[in-house]
Scaffold this active site. Structure first.
Site, PDB file in Angstrom:
ATOM      1  N   LYS A 196      22.627 -82.769  37.673  1.00 43.89           N
ATOM      2  CA  LYS A 196      22.631 -83.060  39.187  1.00 43.89           C
ATOM      3  C   LYS A 196      24.765 -82.727  39.552  1.00 43.89           C
ATOM      4  O   LYS A 196      25.108 -83.026  39.730  1.00 43.89           O
ATOM      5  CB  LYS A 196      23.267 -85.253  38.959  1.00 43.89           C
ATOM      6  CG  LYS A 196      22.385 -85.820  39.900  1.00 43.89           C
ATOM      7  CD  LYS A 196      23.478 -87.024  39.978  1.00 43.89           C
ATOM      8  CE  LYS A 196      24.805 -86.986  39.813  1.00 43.89           C
ATOM      9  NZ  LYS A 196      26.028 -86.846  41.268  1.00 43.89           N
ATOM     10  N   GLY A 249      33.999 -84.464  34.636  1.00 46.41           N
ATOM     11  CA  GLY A 249      34.224 -85.261  35.340  1.00 46.41           C
ATOM     12  C   GLY A 249      35.367 -86.450  34.835  1.00 46.41           C
ATOM     13  O   GLY A 249      36.150 -85.680  34.202  1.00 46.41           O
ATOM     14  N   SER A 250      35.449 -87.990  35.082  1.00 49.60           N
ATOM     15  CA  SER A 250      36.816 -89.307  34.719  1.00 49.60           C
ATOM     16  C   SER A 250      36.202 -89.020  33.487  1.00 49.60           C
ATOM     17  O   SER A 250      35.057 -88.805  33.126  1.00 49.60           O
ATOM     18  CB  SER A 250      36.812 -89.926  36.041  1.00 49.60           C
ATOM     19  OG  SER A 250      35.251 -90.951  35.707  1.00 49.60           O
ATOM     20  N   THR A 251      37.080 -89.138  33.127  1.00 44.11           N
ATOM     21  CA  THR A 251      37.677 -89.958  31.860  1.00 44.11           C
ATOM     22  C   THR A 251      36.851 -91.406  31.284  1.00 44.11           C
ATOM     23  O   THR A 251      36.032 -91.101  30.799  1.00 44.11           O
ATOM     24  CB  THR A 251      38.862 -90.050  31.097  1.00 44.11           C
ATOM     25  OG1 THR A 251      39.552 -88.574  30.647  1.00 44.11           O
ATOM     26  CG2 THR A 251      38.556 -90.661  29.529  1.00 44.11           C
ATOM     27  N   GLU A 252      36.471 -92.252  32.751  1.00 43.33           N
ATOM     28  CA  GLU A 252      36.101 -93.459  32.447  1.00 43.33           C
ATOM     29  C   GLU A 252      34.733 -93.049  32.068  1.00 43.33           C
ATOM     30  O   GLU A 252      34.122 -93.076  31.852  1.00 43.33           O
ATOM     31  CB  GLU A 252      36.766 -93.398  33.826  1.00 43.33           C
ATOM     32  CG  GLU A 252      36.972 -94.859  34.494  1.00 43.33           C
ATOM     33  CD  GLU A 252      36.649 -95.783  36.014  1.00 43.33           C
ATOM     34  OE1 GLU A 252      37.292 -94.708  36.405  1.00 43.33           O
ATOM     35  OE2 GLU A 252      36.196 -96.375  35.996  1.00 43.33           O
ATOM     36  N   GLY A 254      33.143 -90.511  31.215  1.00 49.45           N
ATOM     37  CA  GLY A 254      32.663 -89.815  30.584  1.00 49.45           C
ATOM     38  C   GLY A 254      32.334 -91.175  28.891  1.00 49.45           C
ATOM     39  O   GLY A 254      31.584 -91.087  28.596  1.00 49.45           O
ATOM     40  N   GLU A 271      33.466 -82.795  29.295  1.00 45.50           N
ATOM     41  CA  GLU A 271      35.103 -81.633  30.273  1.00 45.50           C
ATOM     42  C   GLU A 271      35.472 -82.928  30.894  1.00 45.50           C
ATOM     43  O   GLU A 271      35.057 -83.454  31.945  1.00 45.50           O
ATOM     44  CB  GLU A 271      34.653 -80.166  31.007  1.00 45.50           C
ATOM     45  CG  GLU A 271      33.946 -79.606  30.169  1.00 45.50           C
ATOM     46  CD  GLU A 271      35.247 -78.083  29.362  1.00 45.50           C
ATOM     47  OE1 GLU A 271      36.324 -79.176  29.458  1.00 45.50           O
ATOM     48  OE2 GLU A 271      34.511 -77.926  28.742  1.00 45.50           O
ATOM     49  N   CYS A 305      40.973 -80.396  36.563  1.00 49.06           N
ATOM     50  CA  CYS A 305      41.142 -80.792  35.414  1.00 49.06           C
ATOM     51  C   CYS A 305      42.306 -80.537  34.808  1.00 49.06           C
ATOM     52  O   CYS A 305      42.802 -81.274  34.603  1.00 49.06           O
ATOM     53  CB  CYS A 305      39.427 -81.289  34.596  1.00 49.06           C
ATOM     54  SG  CYS A 305      39.209 -79.552  34.938  1.00 49.06           S
ATOM     55  N   GLU A 402      45.808 -89.429  35.756  1.00 49.65           N
ATOM     56  CA  GLU A 402      45.492 -88.452  36.533  1.00 49.65           C
ATOM     57  C   GLU A 402      45.664 -88.767  37.888  1.00 49.65           C
ATOM     58  O   GLU A 402      44.854 -89.324  38.171  1.00 49.65           O
ATOM     59  CB  GLU A 402      44.136 -87.798  36.356  1.00 49.65           C
ATOM     60  CG  GLU A 402      43.825 -86.244  37.056  1.00 49.65           C
ATOM     61  CD  GLU A 402      42.284 -86.294  35.630  1.00 49.65           C
ATOM     62  OE1 GLU A 402      41.391 -86.564  35.668  1.00 49.65           O
ATOM     63  OE2 GLU A 402      42.327 -84.932  35.655  1.00 49.65           O
TER      64      GLU A 402
HETATM   65  P1  NAI Z   1      33.342 -89.064  38.344  1.00 56.89           P
HETATM   66  O1  NAI Z   1      33.927 -89.138  36.769  1.00 56.89           O
HETATM   67  O2  NAI Z   1      33.063 -90.498  39.435  1.00 56.89           O
HETATM   68  O3  NAI Z   1      32.188 -88.291  38.918  1.00 56.89           O
HETATM   69  C1  NAI Z   1      31.768 -86.871  38.442  1.00 56.89           C
HETATM   70  C2  NAI Z   1      30.679 -86.734  38.653  1.00 56.89           C
HETATM   71  O4  NAI Z   1      29.906 -88.335  37.783  1.00 56.89           O
HETATM   72  C3  NAI Z   1      29.846 -86.911  39.545  1.00 56.89           C
HETATM   73  O5  NAI Z   1      28.508 -85.628  39.534  1.00 56.89           O
HETATM   74  C4  NAI Z   1      29.367 -88.995  39.530  1.00 56.89           C
HETATM   75  O6  NAI Z   1      27.590 -88.243  40.041  1.00 56.89           O
HETATM   76  C5  NAI Z   1      28.604 -88.846  38.155  1.00 56.89           C
HETATM   77  N1  NAI Z   1      28.934 -89.943  38.349  1.00 56.89           N
HETATM   78  C6  NAI Z   1      29.327 -90.531  38.500  1.00 56.89           C
HETATM   79  N2  NAI Z   1      29.361 -91.729  37.999  1.00 56.89           N
HETATM   80  C7  NAI Z   1      28.296 -92.197  36.582  1.00 56.89           C
HETATM   81  C8  NAI Z   1      27.577 -92.948  35.570  1.00 56.89           C
HETATM   82  N3  NAI Z   1      27.638 -93.836  35.866  1.00 56.89           N
HETATM   83  N4  NAI Z   1      27.189 -91.847  34.643  1.00 56.89           N
HETATM   84  C9  NAI Z   1      26.534 -90.575  35.631  1.00 56.89           C
HETATM   85  N5  NAI Z   1      27.487 -89.758  36.155  1.00 56.89           N
HETATM   86  C10 NAI Z   1      28.402 -90.546  36.828  1.00 56.89           C
HETATM   87  O7  NAI Z   1      34.672 -88.392  39.871  1.00 56.89           O
HETATM   88  P2  NAI Z   1      34.969 -88.997  41.055  1.00 56.89           P
HETATM   89  O8  NAI Z   1      35.083 -90.713  40.999  1.00 56.89           O
HETATM   90  O9  NAI Z   1      33.996 -88.497  41.828  1.00 56.89           O
HETATM   91  O10 NAI Z   1      36.282 -88.706  41.091  1.00 56.89           O
HETATM   92  C11 NAI Z   1      36.983 -90.016  40.730  1.00 56.89           C
HETATM   93  C12 NAI Z   1      38.032 -89.476  39.321  1.00 56.89           C
HETATM   94  O11 NAI Z   1      37.802 -88.469  38.301  1.00 56.89           O
HETATM   95  C13 NAI Z   1      39.667 -87.975  40.542  1.00 56.89           C
HETATM   96  O12 NAI Z   1      40.493 -88.783  40.747  1.00 56.89           O
HETATM   97  C14 NAI Z   1      39.778 -87.410  38.730  1.00 56.89           C
HETATM   98  O13 NAI Z   1      40.905 -88.157  38.301  1.00 56.89           O
HETATM   99  C15 NAI Z   1      38.609 -87.196  37.831  1.00 56.89           C
HETATM  100  N6  NAI Z   1      37.705 -86.435  38.110  1.00 56.89           N
HETATM  101  C16 NAI Z   1      37.925 -85.047  37.324  1.00 56.89           C
HETATM  102  C17 NAI Z   1      36.919 -84.002  36.863  1.00 56.89           C
HETATM  103  C18 NAI Z   1      37.120 -82.467  36.180  1.00 56.89           C
HETATM  104  O14 NAI Z   1      37.057 -81.947  36.496  1.00 56.89           O
HETATM  105  N7  NAI Z   1      37.512 -83.298  34.719  1.00 56.89           N
HETATM  106  C19 NAI Z   1      36.325 -83.651  38.534  1.00 56.89           C
HETATM  107  C20 NAI Z   1      36.177 -84.488  39.340  1.00 56.89           C
HETATM  108  C21 NAI Z   1      37.422 -86.513  39.059  1.00 56.89           C
END
Ligand code: NAI
Ligand code: MG
Length: 499
Positions: A196, A249-252, A254, A271, A305, A402
């Site tokens: 996804k 993605g985000s720790t939240e 995660g 990650e 990240c 972050e």
């Molecule tokens: P996010 O963590 O919400 O999104 C990352 C992925 O997770 C996307 O594919 C999203 O559709 C999916 N996702 C979101 N909620 C989900 C859920 N409940 N269950 C399963 N999958 C879910 O990150 P977002 O909102 O795009 O960015 C917010 C913050 O997250 C950024 O400001 C940054 O701090 C952090 N982030 C960190 C990344 C990293 O590489 N470690 C990459 C992207 C964001």
């Protein structure tokens, strides 16, 4: 709808790709979503709609998981030799390379990053990852194990078997590259996948899906379901027929993934975020440190990240280094990713623009001072000025959380213990940088930093062979290198008496 008519001529395939609604890939077929719904992907340089994409939800995830399950349990993938698997992955790498310009163009339009960066970092990085993993397909081995049980002689050995059906959820900062970090090892290990992509940047993964088919990877082995996190992502993370979930993605989120995975105790690798310290000692080559500190935070607009978002400089060198980084920041030319003069594009979305600007306001309100940047750039698109904040301290949100934007906080330190405690004073532990000419000090500090990567006199050096991942709340497991194979394999012990 398409906005691919900008300053540089983009690959023809890009214009064609965004000119019609994109479908999702399930069981080797391009299909509309079960609901018939689509969602828009935007060009963050303009805020305009770039393309419409089929919006996956629970039903689509169910279909994709069923296809991946069948391909794993009884399909051609399970019968394919490791060598054949490796050859297909290599072929996929060749096809991506052949379409490099299309990928770079799509990535630049969908994510906002400079075309030049997509050309030299994202696309070749993805090609290399698939090639590196193609080589591993034939080298995933177990061990023979000495057994001490009295009475008989035993032969015991381990097998490394694919973990099964894998759900992979990736972010928007390096859309194609993250797809390659996920798909490469899963395919090498013999798993099948439901991927996804992030809702902000689904396009390059969908082009990748076309090449997966062209490479001859059997139907159902790779399924690609675009959609939102709370719907498609959550359905994948909680699906009872998924054996493993890999998330970046985000720790939240995660933490939500871990909860969602609990139902069938699927394996989880994560990650997550970071707040990485980049540390400059006064005995360092200060020019190199200034360039490295700038690259550490401003590369990919700080949307990394591993961004070196906390700059710690030894007191005596503080002013010189901070002035240097501020000067570098002021030289960066902002503009659409597809303009040849652009050094830094927009942030990926309006949401990220608001989030980053919110952090800047909070920092400035708490007494931080911007010696470069400090806010939004222009009023069209999602641009933020490269920013250097001083007068910051460990209690401020801008130092603790972050930001994921082009914002670095600079803080002086006195001695080594002071530095180590400041650098480690975070819930994260993804990466770090150390700048010094003193080799022993460099290794000493490296040994004390609680982070998955320590870059000494360099920053953002990545290699398909070099493991990457986080301590603490930056994640579980390591991607890349042979370490990643542990995330996609189960170990089976086989034991028999032979006398
Ligand atoms: P996010 O963590 O919400 O999104 C990352 C992925 O997770 C996307 O594919 C999203 O559709 C999916 N996702 C979101 N909620 C989900 C859920 N409940 N269950 C399963 N999958 C879910 O990150 P977002 O909102 O795009 O960015 C917010 C913050 O997250 C950024 O400001 C940054 O701090 C952090 N982030 C960190 C990344 C990293 O590489 N470690 C990459 C992207 C964001
Ligand atoms: Mg987009």
């Amino acid at each position: 709808m398409a906005t691919a008519t900008q300053a540089v001529r983009l690959d023809e395939k890009v214009t064609q790709f965004v000119s019609k609604p994109r479908k999702m890939l399930i069981n080797g077929k391009w299909v509309e979503s079960a609901s018939g719904k689509t969602f828009p992907s935007y060009n963050p340089a303009t805020g305009e709609i770039l393309a419409h994409v089929a919006e996956g939800d629970r039903e689509d995830i169910n279909r994709a998981v069923a296809a991946a399950r069948a391909a794993f349990d009884s399909g051609p993938w399970s019968k394919m030799t490791p060598s054949e698997r490796g050859r297909l992955i290599w072929k996929l790498a060749d096809l991506i390379e052949k379409h490099s310009e299309a990928f770079a163009g799509l990535e630049s339009l969908d994510n906002g990053k400079p075309l030049a960066i997509a050309r030299v970092a994202d696309v070749p990085g993805a090609v290399d990852m698939f090639r590196y993993m193609a080589g591993w397909a034939t080298k995933i081995e177990g061990n023979t194990i000495p057994i001490s049980m009295p009475g008989s002689k035993f032969l015991a050995y381990t097998l490394r078997e694919p973990v099964g059906v894998v759900g992979q959820i990736i972010p928007w900062n390096f859309p194609l590259l993250m797809a390659s970090w996920k798909l490469g090892p899963a395919l090498a290990a013999g798993c099948t996948v439901v991927l996804k992509p992030a809702e902000q940047t689904p396009l390059s993964a969908l082009l990748l899906g076309e090449l997966v088919q062209e490479a001859g990877i059997p139907d159902g082995v790779v399924n690609i379901v675009p959609g939102y996190g709370e719907t498609a992502g959550a359905a994948l993370a909680s699906h009872p027929d998924v054996d493993k979930i890999a998330f970046t993605g985000s720790t939240e989120v995660g933490k939500l993934i871990v909860q969602a995975a609990a139902g069938n105790l699927k394996k989880v690798s994560l990650e997550l975020g970071g707040k990485s310290p980049n540390v400059v000692f006064q005995d360092a080559d200060l020019n190199a440190s200034i360039a490295g500190a700038s690259l550490g935070i401003f590369f990919n607009h700080g949307q990394c990240c591993c961004a070196g978002s906390r700059l710690y400089v030894e007191e005596k060198a503080f002013d010189e280094v901070v002035e240097g980084v501020a000067a570098e920041a002021s030289k960066i030319r902002l503009g659409p990713g597809v303009e040849p003069t652009t050094d830094m594009g927009p942030l990926v979305s309006e949401e990220q623009l608001n989030r980053v600007c919110g952090y800047l306001e909070s920092g400035l309100a708490e007494g931080a001072k911007a010696v470069a940047g400090g806010g939004r750039h222009g009023d069209k698109g999602y641009f933020v000025k490269p920013t250097v904040l001083v007068n910051t301290h460990e209690k401020m949100k801008v130092v603790r959380e972050e930001i994921f934007g082009p914002v670095v906080t600079a803080i002086p330190f006195r001695d080594l213990d002071d530095l180590v405690s400041k650098a480690n004073g975070t819930v994260y532990g993804l990466a770090s940088g150390v700048w010094t000419r003193d080799i022993a000090k460099a290794h000493h500090v490296a040994s004390r930093l609680r982070a998955g990567t320590v870059w000494i006199n360099c920053y953002n050096v990545f290699d398909s062979a070099l493991p990457f991942g986080g301590y603490k709340q930056s994640g579980w497991g390591r991607e890349m290198g042979h370490e990643v194979l542990e995330l996609y394999t189960e170990v089976k012990s086989v034991c028999l008496p032979i006398s």
